[in-house]
Scaffold this active site. Structure first.
Site, PDB file in Angstrom:
ATOM      1  N   HIS A  58       0.811  -1.211   0.000  1.00 63.43           N
ATOM      2  CA  HIS A  58       0.000   0.000   0.000  1.00 63.43           C
ATOM      3  C   HIS A  58       0.853   1.273   0.000  1.00 63.43           C
ATOM      4  O   HIS A  58       0.691   2.107  -0.880  1.00 63.43           O
ATOM      5  CB  HIS A  58      -1.074   0.055   1.084  1.00 63.43           C
ATOM      6  CG  HIS A  58      -1.774   1.353   0.929  1.00 63.43           C
ATOM      7  ND1 HIS A  58      -2.703   1.571  -0.062  1.00 63.43           N
ATOM      8  CD2 HIS A  58      -1.547   2.551   1.493  1.00 63.43           C
ATOM      9  CE1 HIS A  58      -3.038   2.844  -0.084  1.00 63.43           C
ATOM     10  NE2 HIS A  58      -2.355   3.462   0.850  1.00 63.43           N
ATOM     11  N   HIS A  90      -9.008   1.200 -11.588  1.00 63.16           N
ATOM     12  CA  HIS A  90      -8.583   2.154 -10.544  1.00 63.16           C
ATOM     13  C   HIS A  90      -7.102   2.471 -10.664  1.00 63.16           C
ATOM     14  O   HIS A  90      -6.698   3.629 -10.663  1.00 63.16           O
ATOM     15  CB  HIS A  90      -8.907   1.560  -9.172  1.00 63.16           C
ATOM     16  CG  HIS A  90      -8.187   2.206  -8.024  1.00 63.16           C
ATOM     17  ND1 HIS A  90      -8.430   3.508  -7.639  1.00 63.16           N
ATOM     18  CD2 HIS A  90      -7.222   1.739  -7.183  1.00 63.16           C
ATOM     19  CE1 HIS A  90      -7.648   3.811  -6.607  1.00 63.16           C
ATOM     20  NE2 HIS A  90      -6.897   2.764  -6.314  1.00 63.16           N
ATOM     21  N   PHE A  91      -6.276   1.430 -10.786  1.00 64.30           N
ATOM     22  CA  PHE A  91      -4.854   1.772 -10.699  1.00 64.30           C
ATOM     23  C   PHE A  91      -4.278   2.319 -12.002  1.00 64.30           C
ATOM     24  O   PHE A  91      -3.216   2.924 -11.985  1.00 64.30           O
ATOM     25  CB  PHE A  91      -4.015   0.667 -10.054  1.00 64.30           C
ATOM     26  CG  PHE A  91      -3.829  -0.623 -10.791  1.00 64.30           C
ATOM     27  CD1 PHE A  91      -3.115  -0.680 -11.964  1.00 64.30           C
ATOM     28  CD2 PHE A  91      -4.317  -1.807 -10.246  1.00 64.30           C
ATOM     29  CE1 PHE A  91      -2.909  -1.886 -12.612  1.00 64.30           C
ATOM     30  CE2 PHE A  91      -4.122  -3.021 -10.880  1.00 64.30           C
ATOM     31  CZ  PHE A  91      -3.411  -3.056 -12.072  1.00 64.30           C
ATOM     32  N   HIS A  92      -5.031   2.184 -13.095  1.00 68.68           N
ATOM     33  CA  HIS A  92      -4.545   2.889 -14.290  1.00 68.68           C
ATOM     34  C   HIS A  92      -4.862   4.386 -14.196  1.00 68.68           C
ATOM     35  O   HIS A  92      -4.167   5.198 -14.796  1.00 68.68           O
ATOM     36  CB  HIS A  92      -5.116   2.260 -15.562  1.00 68.68           C
ATOM     37  CG  HIS A  92      -4.345   1.041 -15.985  1.00 68.68           C
ATOM     38  ND1 HIS A  92      -4.537  -0.194 -15.427  1.00 68.68           N
ATOM     39  CD2 HIS A  92      -3.327   0.886 -16.876  1.00 68.68           C
ATOM     40  CE1 HIS A  92      -3.697  -1.065 -15.966  1.00 68.68           C
ATOM     41  NE2 HIS A  92      -2.941  -0.433 -16.839  1.00 68.68           N
ATOM     42  N   ARG A 120     -10.227  -9.756 -12.742  1.00 65.97           N
ATOM     43  CA  ARG A 120      -8.963  -9.200 -13.203  1.00 65.97           C
ATOM     44  C   ARG A 120      -7.990 -10.362 -13.428  1.00 65.97           C
ATOM     45  O   ARG A 120      -8.262 -11.495 -13.026  1.00 65.97           O
ATOM     46  CB  ARG A 120      -8.397  -8.206 -12.170  1.00 65.97           C
ATOM     47  CG  ARG A 120      -7.946  -8.865 -10.884  1.00 65.97           C
ATOM     48  CD  ARG A 120      -7.482  -7.861  -9.830  1.00 65.97           C
ATOM     49  NE  ARG A 120      -6.135  -7.356 -10.088  1.00 65.97           N
ATOM     50  CZ  ARG A 120      -5.340  -6.828  -9.159  1.00 65.97           C
ATOM     51  NH1 ARG A 120      -5.748  -6.734  -7.897  1.00 65.97           N
ATOM     52  NH2 ARG A 120      -4.147  -6.389  -9.459  1.00 65.97           N
ATOM     53  N   ARG A 121      -6.835 -10.077 -14.031  1.00 65.80           N
ATOM     54  CA  ARG A 121      -5.764 -11.058 -14.202  1.00 65.80           C
ATOM     55  C   ARG A 121      -6.265 -12.360 -14.813  1.00 65.80           C
ATOM     56  O   ARG A 121      -5.896 -13.452 -14.381  1.00 65.80           O
ATOM     57  CB  ARG A 121      -5.131 -11.361 -12.836  1.00 65.80           C
ATOM     58  CG  ARG A 121      -4.442 -10.164 -12.253  1.00 65.80           C
ATOM     59  CD  ARG A 121      -3.831 -10.450 -10.920  1.00 65.80           C
ATOM     60  NE  ARG A 121      -2.712  -9.556 -10.691  1.00 65.80           N
ATOM     61  CZ  ARG A 121      -2.044  -9.479  -9.556  1.00 65.80           C
ATOM     62  NH1 ARG A 121      -2.373 -10.238  -8.539  1.00 65.80           N
ATOM     63  NH2 ARG A 121      -1.037  -8.656  -9.435  1.00 65.80           N
TER      64      ARG A 121
HETATM   65 FE1  HAS Z   1      -5.548   2.506  -4.609  1.00 68.38          FE
HETATM   66  C1  HAS Z   1      -5.956  -0.906  -4.979  1.00 68.38           C
HETATM   67  C2  HAS Z   1      -7.763   2.533  -2.024  1.00 68.38           C
HETATM   68  C3  HAS Z   1      -4.991   5.875  -4.152  1.00 68.38           C
HETATM   69  C4  HAS Z   1      -2.784   2.327  -6.668  1.00 68.38           C
HETATM   70  N1  HAS Z   1      -4.579   1.002  -5.639  1.00 68.38           N
HETATM   71  C5  HAS Z   1      -4.925  -0.323  -5.676  1.00 68.38           C
HETATM   72  C6  HAS Z   1      -4.016  -1.029  -6.538  1.00 68.38           C
HETATM   73  C7  HAS Z   1      -3.089  -0.119  -6.979  1.00 68.38           C
HETATM   74  C8  HAS Z   1      -3.470   1.159  -6.412  1.00 68.38           C
HETATM   75  C9  HAS Z   1      -1.899  -0.386  -7.862  1.00 68.38           C
HETATM   76  O1  HAS Z   1      -9.064   0.487  -0.162  1.00 68.38           O
HETATM   77  C10 HAS Z   1      -4.108  -2.513  -6.888  1.00 68.38           C
HETATM   78  C11 HAS Z   1      -3.219  -3.372  -6.068  1.00 68.38           C
HETATM   79  C12 HAS Z   1      -3.314  -4.800  -6.534  1.00 68.38           C
HETATM   80  O2  HAS Z   1      -2.641  -5.146  -7.526  1.00 68.38           O
HETATM   81  O3  HAS Z   1      -4.098  -5.572  -5.955  1.00 68.38           O
HETATM   82  N2  HAS Z   1      -6.294   3.937  -3.362  1.00 68.38           N
HETATM   83  C13 HAS Z   1      -7.209   3.737  -2.407  1.00 68.38           C
HETATM   84  C14 HAS Z   1      -7.543   5.013  -1.774  1.00 68.38           C
HETATM   85  C15 HAS Z   1      -6.759   5.963  -2.383  1.00 68.38           C
HETATM   86  C16 HAS Z   1      -5.963   5.266  -3.364  1.00 68.38           C
HETATM   87  C17 HAS Z   1      -8.522   5.252  -0.675  1.00 68.38           C
HETATM   88  N3  HAS Z   1      -4.185   3.841  -5.287  1.00 68.38           N
HETATM   89  C18 HAS Z   1      -4.127   5.175  -4.958  1.00 68.38           C
HETATM   90  C19 HAS Z   1      -2.979   5.777  -5.590  1.00 68.38           C
HETATM   91  C20 HAS Z   1      -2.355   4.773  -6.296  1.00 68.38           C
HETATM   92  C21 HAS Z   1      -3.126   3.574  -6.098  1.00 68.38           C
HETATM   93  C22 HAS Z   1      -2.574   7.220  -5.430  1.00 68.38           C
HETATM   94  C23 HAS Z   1      -1.122   4.792  -7.132  1.00 68.38           C
HETATM   95  C24 HAS Z   1      -0.357   5.812  -7.328  1.00 68.38           C
HETATM   96  N4  HAS Z   1      -6.671   1.084  -3.709  1.00 68.38           N
HETATM   97  C25 HAS Z   1      -7.469   1.303  -2.626  1.00 68.38           C
HETATM   98  C26 HAS Z   1      -8.016   0.007  -2.166  1.00 68.38           C
HETATM   99  C27 HAS Z   1      -7.497  -0.970  -3.012  1.00 68.38           C
HETATM  100  C28 HAS Z   1      -6.659  -0.261  -3.964  1.00 68.38           C
HETATM  101  C29 HAS Z   1      -8.910  -0.247  -1.043  1.00 68.38           C
HETATM  102  C30 HAS Z   1      -7.750  -2.481  -2.944  1.00 68.38           C
HETATM  103  C31 HAS Z   1      -8.761  -2.875  -3.953  1.00 68.38           C
HETATM  104  C32 HAS Z   1      -8.932  -4.379  -3.999  1.00 68.38           C
HETATM  105  O4  HAS Z   1     -10.000  -4.853  -3.583  1.00 68.38           O
HETATM  106  O5  HAS Z   1      -8.025  -5.114  -4.437  1.00 68.38           O
HETATM  107  C33 HAS Z   1      -6.725   7.445  -2.000  1.00 68.38           C
HETATM  108  O6  HAS Z   1      -5.449   7.788  -1.569  1.00 68.38           O
HETATM  109  C34 HAS Z   1      -7.204   8.350  -3.081  1.00 68.38           C
HETATM  110  C35 HAS Z   1      -7.364   9.777  -2.604  1.00 68.38           C
HETATM  111  C36 HAS Z   1      -7.427  10.694  -3.773  1.00 68.38           C
HETATM  112  C37 HAS Z   1      -8.263  11.725  -3.903  1.00 68.38           C
HETATM  113  C38 HAS Z   1      -8.206  12.572  -5.153  1.00 68.38           C
HETATM  114  C39 HAS Z   1      -7.673  13.974  -4.902  1.00 68.38           C
HETATM  115  C40 HAS Z   1      -7.515  14.686  -6.191  1.00 68.38           C
HETATM  116  C41 HAS Z   1      -6.405  15.373  -6.579  1.00 68.38           C
HETATM  117  C42 HAS Z   1      -6.383  15.985  -7.951  1.00 68.38           C
HETATM  118  C43 HAS Z   1      -6.153  17.462  -7.954  1.00 68.38           C
HETATM  119  C44 HAS Z   1      -6.337  18.012  -9.348  1.00 68.38           C
HETATM  120  C45 HAS Z   1      -5.475  18.814  -9.993  1.00 68.38           C
HETATM  121  C46 HAS Z   1      -5.748  19.216 -11.423  1.00 68.38           C
HETATM  122  C47 HAS Z   1      -4.243  19.317  -9.386  1.00 68.38           C
HETATM  123  C48 HAS Z   1      -9.254  12.076  -2.862  1.00 68.38           C
HETATM  124  C49 HAS Z   1      -5.236  15.554  -5.690  1.00 68.38           C
HETATM  125  C50 HAS Z   1      -6.618  20.392 -11.508  1.00 68.38           C
HETATM  126  C51 HAS Z   1      -6.850  20.687 -12.930  1.00 68.38           C
HETATM  127  C52 HAS Z   1      -7.510  21.744 -13.365  1.00 68.38           C
HETATM  128  C53 HAS Z   1      -7.725  21.920 -14.788  1.00 68.38           C
HETATM  129  C54 HAS Z   1      -8.043  22.777 -12.458  1.00 68.38           C
HETATM  130 CU    CU Z   2      -3.819   0.312  -0.947  1.00 66.70          CU
END
Ligand code: HAS
Ligand code: CU
Length: 567
Positions: free
Chosen positions: A241, A392-394, A455-456
């Site tokens: 994680h 999600h992870f893409h 998946r997979r």
């Molecule tokens: Fe995740 C599974 C929960 C974030 C990557 N995640 C994965 C896997 C990967 C991954 C690779 O709770 C699969 C693993 C595997 O192979 O089995 N993830 C979360 C949560 C967040 C989260 C709560 N994940 C990420 C990030 C990753 C990533 C970051 C990679 C870099 N994830 C999970 C959970 C699983 C999971 C479960 C397990 C699923 C399962 O059942 O297998 C949070 O951290 C996300 C919070 C993000 C936000 C978004 C904020 C928005 C922002 C954008 C700002 C915009 C801008 C642009 C600057 C609240 C910061 C503005 C533009 C204008 C034009 C104005």
């Molecule tokens: Cu995680």
């Protein structure tokens, strides 16, 4: 928004900060080599992406690649290891080799250590690559036992991790010396964010280090007859994680400390930015059980605790969305943007680096929402192990992170090689190609996952695929092919840039460095102290993981034999 001005007297920094710092030839070479390996890994790993996506739509190209590629799982392992693990790790160590000396305005304190780290990391990569290419390690990037790889795969991975630790030690020493020479001065945010990321990585990787050294390596060498798959999953997700934040935080370093400058804005709040980085250090590790909600060996209470902590770790990303968008707004308004949203089109979308990072942020909104869905203990049961998860992870690692890294590369590669970027308009188009390809790919994967597609799994060969999945598997293939075009364009642009004639120094892009609206010296001192945050981090890990680790280790049952070459 009106700019915040402060009437508080700014405590003077004891030593004046030099206006800029030019990276030494050694530092540039190190950055360049790290990034070269990263881009090569991205390129090779991405060759397998469309193969899998097309397979889902029953277009089977695998026979064409025989005997080089033995199976779907070998291709998926190459894709996952090279794109998720190698592209990211090498890019990050390369990027920090630039951010840390530049932000501290001093050379790397122990460049030999950084070289040694890079060499160990690269040797590790080569060692792990051989068994994967020989189909002796088709265990996917999570290498869960009882799938068993050739022992060289585990040795190689260990060396990659150890190499990155050593590069990290080079960074810590540099940072520590700066702190000693600059008492009372707030650490530059760019350097602080980079070092926090490396410390997070150092703590996180203890999980896989223990897993490989005490279980997988002796088992693959025949010294252990069996292993305990449940315990190994727990070790793995201890690392797995926080790994995602190791990938994400370098993008945040750029979004907070570089992007505002690139859009003619200023960082909205130095204090909020620091707070977000510390919260990531504090919260990233102790929530790995959200990957194990369906594991029978973890009691529900611990899953609940990790679910709550997962919601907590989304908070610093929400803080980031607020602070970075406020900083962008400052820039958009300075560029003449009017009205509630007029500042958005006023941003320099035609600058490839900016364009990419804005698109990365937009995709991350969608990926972040998906993450919050995953985090729910009960909703996770609907999506776990379905195509929703690759969807999600893409959006996260392959968009928020990869698009940002591509955007960084568009100024960083010219900077370290003394060139100008080749075909900047094409580079902007490349970002949009990625964006559109990813929207199609990720929508399709999320949708087909909700319909129950695993998946997979080589769905193209599966006899049970219902008609309702087919539009989405078809769109997965279309999205995958568009993404492939995006990667090729990126690699070509970088390659041609490097092969160009050296440019006049005045044309070579400078390292962007954003100022904050308020002098960082006014940021509260507790946001620049390591000890309380480190103590709190270790304490929370002990509370949230300690009892389960003790229990699972005490009840270890090394009974599972290895499965290998079964594809
Ligand atoms: Fe995740 C599974 C929960 C974030 C990557 N995640 C994965 C896997 C990967 C991954 C690779 O709770 C699969 C693993 C595997 O192979 O089995 N993830 C979360 C949560 C967040 C989260 C709560 N994940 C990420 C990030 C990753 C990533 C970051 C990679 C870099 N994830 C999970 C959970 C699983 C999971 C479960 C397990 C699923 C399962 O059942 O297998 C949070 O951290 C996300 C919070 C993000 C936000 C978004 C904020 C928005 C922002 C954008 C700002 C915009 C801008 C642009 C600057 C609240 C910061 C503005 C533009 C204008 C034009 C104005
Ligand atoms: Cu995680």
């Amino acid at each position: 928004m009106t700019a915040i001005t402060s009437t508080t007297a700014v405590p003077a920094a004891p030593v004046a900060r030099p206006a800029t710092y030019a990276l030494s030839a050694t530092e540039k070479r190190l950055v360049g080599l790290n990034v070269l390996v990263a881009v090569l890994a991205l390129f090779i790993g991405s060759l397998f992406g469309p193969l899998q996506a097309l397979e889902h739509a029953r277009v089977d190209l695998y026979p064409l690649l025989q005997p080089l590629l033995k199976s779907y799982y070998q291709g998926l392992t190459l894709h996952g290891v090279l794109n998720a693990l190698v592209w990211t790790t090498f890019f990050i160590t390369g990027f920090f080799t630039l951010t840390i000396p530049f932000a501290l305005r001093r050379p790397l304190a122990a460049p030999k250590l950084n070289w040694a780290g890079f060499i160990v990391q690269t040797l590790g990569l080569l060692t792990a690559a051989v068994p994967i290419l020989l189909n002796q390690a088709s265990v996917l990037y999570t290498f869960y036992p009882p799938l068993q790889a050739h022992f060289t795969f585990y040795v190689g991975l260990t060396l990659v991790v150890v190499g990155s630790w050593i590069q990290g030690y080079g960074f810590y020493i540099t940072f520590y010396r700066w702190r000693k020479d600059n008492p009372g001065v707030r650490s530059p945010l760019m350097a602080l964010g980079s070092v926090i990321t490396m410390v997070l990585w150092q703590i996180a990787t203890l999980g896989v280090a223990v897993e490989i050294l005490t279980q997988l390596l002796p088992w693959s060498l025949g010294l252990l007859k069996g292993v305990d798959p449940q315990l190994n999953r727990t070790y793995f997700w201890f690392t797995g994680h926080p790994l995602v934040y190791f990938w994400l935080l370098p993008a945040y370093v750029s979004w907070y400390t570089m992007l505002p400058k690139q859009v003619d804005g200023k960082l909205f709040s130095d204090a909020l930015a620091r707070f977000a980085f510390w919260l990531f250090l504090f919260l990233s590790v102790p929530l790995g059980f959200h990957h194990q909600y369906v594991d029978p060996g973890v009691p529900p209470m611990w899953k609940y605790i990790h679910a709550i902590l997962t919601y907590a770790v989304a908070f610093p990303s929400m803080l980031t969305a607020f602070t970075v968008i406020a900083s962008l707004e400052v820039g958009g308004r300075a560029r003449g943007g009017k009205g509630l949203f007029g500042w958005i089109p006023a941003l320099p979308w035609r600058t490839p680096s900016v364009n990419h990072q804005l698109l990365a942020g937009i995709l991350f909104f969608l990926g972040g929402i998906g993450g919050i869905v995953n985090a729910s203990y009960n909703v996770n049961l609907v999506v776990h192990n379905t195509a929703w998860v690759p969807g999600h992870f893409h959006l996260t690692v392959a968009s928020a992170v990869t698009l940002s890294f591509m955007g960084i590369a568009y100024w960083m590669v010219p900077h370290i090689t003394g060139r100008t970027l080749w075909a900047p308009k094409l580079a902007v188009i490349q970002g949009w190609v990625w964006f559109v390809g990813m929207l199609i790919f990720a929508t399709a994967q999320h949708r087909v996952g909700l319909l129950g597609a695993p998946r997979r799994t080589p769905l193209g060969q599966a006899p049970y695929v219902p008609a309702s999945w087919q539009p989405w598997t078809f769109l997965t293939a279309i999205g995958g092919v568009i993404l492939f075009v995006g990667v090729i364009l990126f690699v070509v642009i970088i390659l041609v840039t490097v092969l160009r004639k050296p440019a006049h120094p005045s044309q070579v892009p400078a390292i962007p460095e954003a100022e904050a609206l308020q002098d960082p010296q006014l940021t509260p001192a507790w946001l620049d102290r390591w000890a309380p945050w480190l103590v709190a981090t270790v304490a929370l890990i002990l509370i949230a993981y300690g009892p389960q680790l003790i229990y699972q280790i005490a009840n270890m049952s090394n009974t599972s034999p290895g499965f290998n070459n079964i594809w």
